[in-house]
Design a protein around this motif. Sequence first.
Motif, PDB file in Angstrom:
ATOM      1  N   SER A 148       0.813  -1.215   0.155  1.00  0.00           N
ATOM      2  CA  SER A 148      -0.041   0.056  -0.061  1.00  0.00           C
ATOM      3  C   SER A 148       0.787   1.120  -0.079  1.00  0.00           C
ATOM      4  O   SER A 148       0.469   2.299  -0.463  1.00  0.00           O
ATOM      5  N   THR A 149       2.068   1.188   0.662  1.00  0.00           N
ATOM      6  CA  THR A 149       2.957   2.167   0.733  1.00  0.00           C
ATOM      7  C   THR A 149       3.367   2.499  -0.632  1.00  0.00           C
ATOM      8  O   THR A 149       3.623   3.783  -0.964  1.00  0.00           O
ATOM      9  N   PHE A 150       3.567   1.526  -1.424  1.00  0.00           N
ATOM     10  CA  PHE A 150       4.239   1.585  -2.826  1.00  0.00           C
ATOM     11  C   PHE A 150       3.084   2.232  -3.573  1.00  0.00           C
ATOM     12  O   PHE A 150       3.462   3.120  -4.366  1.00  0.00           O
ATOM     13  N   LYS A 152       0.718   4.142  -3.018  1.00  0.00           N
ATOM     14  CA  LYS A 152       0.417   5.511  -2.633  1.00  0.00           C
ATOM     15  C   LYS A 152       1.722   6.473  -3.228  1.00  0.00           C
ATOM     16  O   LYS A 152       1.525   7.435  -3.938  1.00  0.00           O
ATOM     17  N   ARG A 153       2.768   5.760  -3.234  1.00  0.00           N
ATOM     18  CA  ARG A 153       3.990   6.510  -3.654  1.00  0.00           C
ATOM     19  C   ARG A 153       3.932   6.606  -5.260  1.00  0.00           C
ATOM     20  O   ARG A 153       4.454   7.725  -5.824  1.00  0.00           O
ATOM     21  N   ILE A 154       3.240   5.865  -5.959  1.00  0.00           N
ATOM     22  CA  ILE A 154       3.280   5.682  -7.237  1.00  0.00           C
ATOM     23  C   ILE A 154       1.873   6.749  -7.906  1.00  0.00           C
ATOM     24  O   ILE A 154       1.712   6.877  -8.711  1.00  0.00           O
ATOM     25  N   GLY A 155       1.069   7.145  -6.763  1.00  0.00           N
ATOM     26  CA  GLY A 155      -0.172   7.765  -6.876  1.00  0.00           C
ATOM     27  C   GLY A 155      -1.072   7.023  -7.665  1.00  0.00           C
ATOM     28  O   GLY A 155      -1.825   7.459  -8.550  1.00  0.00           O
ATOM     29  N   ALA A 156      -1.324   5.691  -7.275  1.00  0.00           N
ATOM     30  CA  ALA A 156      -2.140   4.858  -7.743  1.00  0.00           C
ATOM     31  C   ALA A 156      -3.469   5.058  -7.504  1.00  0.00           C
ATOM     32  O   ALA A 156      -3.995   5.916  -6.290  1.00  0.00           O
ATOM     33  N   ASP A 157      -4.697   5.011  -8.362  1.00  0.00           N
ATOM     34  CA  ASP A 157      -5.967   5.180  -8.072  1.00  0.00           C
ATOM     35  C   ASP A 157      -6.475   4.228  -7.205  1.00  0.00           C
ATOM     36  O   ASP A 157      -6.728   2.885  -7.674  1.00  0.00           O
ATOM     37  N   LEU A 193       2.967  -7.505   1.022  1.00  0.00           N
ATOM     38  CA  LEU A 193       4.387  -6.946   0.903  1.00  0.00           C
ATOM     39  C   LEU A 193       4.921  -7.137  -0.609  1.00  0.00           C
ATOM     40  O   LEU A 193       4.480  -7.810  -1.269  1.00  0.00           O
ATOM     41  N   LEU A 194       5.439  -6.035  -1.031  1.00  0.00           N
ATOM     42  CA  LEU A 194       6.390  -6.079  -2.399  1.00  0.00           C
ATOM     43  C   LEU A 194       7.754  -6.519  -1.855  1.00  0.00           C
ATOM     44  O   LEU A 194       8.396  -5.892  -1.303  1.00  0.00           O
ATOM     45  N   ALA A 195       7.899  -7.882  -1.604  1.00  0.00           N
ATOM     46  CA  ALA A 195       9.059  -8.325  -1.137  1.00  0.00           C
ATOM     47  C   ALA A 195      10.431  -8.770  -1.852  1.00  0.00           C
ATOM     48  O   ALA A 195      10.373  -9.102  -3.422  1.00  0.00           O
ATOM     49  N   PHE A 196      11.526  -8.201  -1.229  1.00  0.00           N
ATOM     50  CA  PHE A 196      12.831  -8.235  -1.755  1.00  0.00           C
ATOM     51  C   PHE A 196      13.711  -9.265  -1.260  1.00  0.00           C
ATOM     52  O   PHE A 196      14.738  -9.369  -1.806  1.00  0.00           O
ATOM     53  N   THR A 197      13.472  -9.605  -0.034  1.00  0.00           N
ATOM     54  CA  THR A 197      14.286 -10.416   0.658  1.00  0.00           C
ATOM     55  C   THR A 197      13.449 -11.717   1.036  1.00  0.00           C
ATOM     56  O   THR A 197      12.437 -11.651   1.305  1.00  0.00           O
ATOM     57  N   TYR A 198      14.323 -12.885   1.420  1.00  0.00           N
ATOM     58  CA  TYR A 198      13.642 -13.917   1.881  1.00  0.00           C
ATOM     59  C   TYR A 198      14.676 -14.311   2.955  1.00  0.00           C
ATOM     60  O   TYR A 198      15.826 -14.397   2.734  1.00  0.00           O
ATOM     61  N   ASP A 199      14.160 -14.584   4.227  1.00  0.00           N
ATOM     62  CA  ASP A 199      14.881 -14.902   5.398  1.00  0.00           C
ATOM     63  C   ASP A 199      16.169 -14.162   5.561  1.00  0.00           C
ATOM     64  O   ASP A 199      17.174 -14.225   5.882  1.00  0.00           O
ATOM     65  N   GLY A 200      16.033 -12.661   5.413  1.00  0.00           N
ATOM     66  CA  GLY A 200      17.071 -11.669   5.781  1.00  0.00           C
ATOM     67  C   GLY A 200      17.993 -11.610   4.405  1.00  0.00           C
ATOM     68  O   GLY A 200      18.782 -10.645   4.719  1.00  0.00           O
ATOM     69  N   ARG A 201      17.885 -12.396   3.310  1.00  0.00           N
ATOM     70  CA  ARG A 201      18.953 -12.055   2.301  1.00  0.00           C
ATOM     71  C   ARG A 201      18.078 -11.880   1.091  1.00  0.00           C
ATOM     72  O   ARG A 201      16.807 -11.952   1.096  1.00  0.00           O
TER      73      ARG A 201
END
Lengths: 252, 198
Positions: free
Chosen positions: A155-157, A159-164, A193-201
Amino acid sequence: MKKDFDKAIVIQEALKELPSSARRLFMKRAVTLGGLSLLSGCAVTDKDSAERMLRKISTLNDDFQAWLFDPNKLAPTYPESMITRPVPFNAFYDRDEIPEIDESDFLLEVSGLVADKHSWPLQELYQLPQTDQVTRHICVEGWSAIGKWGGVTFSTFLKRIGADLTAKYVGFKCEDDYYTSIDMPTALHAQTLLAFTYDGRILPPEYGYPMKLRMPTKLGYKNPKHIAAIFVTNTNPGGYWEDKGYNWFGGI
Amino acid sequence: MNSDSKTIHPIWLRLNHWVNLLALTILVLSGWRIYNAAPIFAFSFPGQIVLGDWLGGALLWHFAAMWLLFFNGLIYLFLNIVTGRFKTRFFPLRPRDLLHDFTAALKGKLTHDTPSEYNAVQKLAYLFVIADVILLVLSGLVVWKSVQFPLLRDLMGDYDNARIVHFCAMAALLAFAAIHVVMVALVPRTLLMMIRGR
């Protein structure tokens, strides 16, 4: 004389054969879609119309699930000691076909009903506020695994891109030609989440490098990996498995 | 009307019974195909007897037939309660009668002289299967919607355990069905009663 005798044998054999093959045929039909629809007495006479009826009910089940979905209800979180090791690799292809993506030339595309359509390099995405969660991943096949995913709250992302945020759907296109879409209420859920990590990596290739959408409120096939493009729309974009017959909402 | 022509099973109950059989048959056969996608135990169900060409097809059947079972079940419970049938047919259920009728059944001496009344073993068996189907629905809700039903999820002992409960309740249903069919074969009149009501 010999001919008649042969004929008699042929007929005898045919008669012997008939009941058993008729039986087989009946059994075969009884367990198919058409057979059951005959059993139910519905005006469903072939496999296609049975399939159409079932898909229609599946669409009604989408509506029911959207109604049942409580945006404030959180999926259970678990201690790190309960993480399943290893979380199974799962895709519609084998390990050797996992896409190889180079960070230097990767850009996340953003389009549709959004104000800011600029493409995002990974480093810019990593600058967004990060959080992580240990939740249960449930596969449509029935198995489940607990894992720890980290990234930016979706949701943060958005809002950041100004989604409707009043739009109906968010669609995803992936580097492995997978595609799927979700409803806006789930996109805005606190645990999506828009996830970039798994288990801290950094997310390893088999879990969807460079990013996946992680939703503990939806089945595995609704959680796209290797996301290349995100778009906001009011037209349901469907999905890879959903178009083949999996339920579109796929909520948990 | 003499006692022979008196309706024992009202029409709504008979319809309810056969719709229930249809719904449960679809649910069990498609459920086996869904189970096969990720077996809990060290066996799978043979592909020829399951419903659904693939997992997606089986799921479509399962999540369609669940509504049939659900609404049919609600109608059954509702009409049983408002007509007072639940109270008159299933109760009282005394342990002493149960022991007596169970012993008589084992000796083959349990008679069905008064088809308008269930014997104690029947009462228990039918109450058991009603409870079992309710358990199937509740555990199924957790397998389907573990996030939306947190209380049920905790009662079932989380998602993975709910799958086991769902499976065991299915096995118990089949055990009931096997005995039920044998009993009907032994007293065929009961089958006629469930078709024409008397």
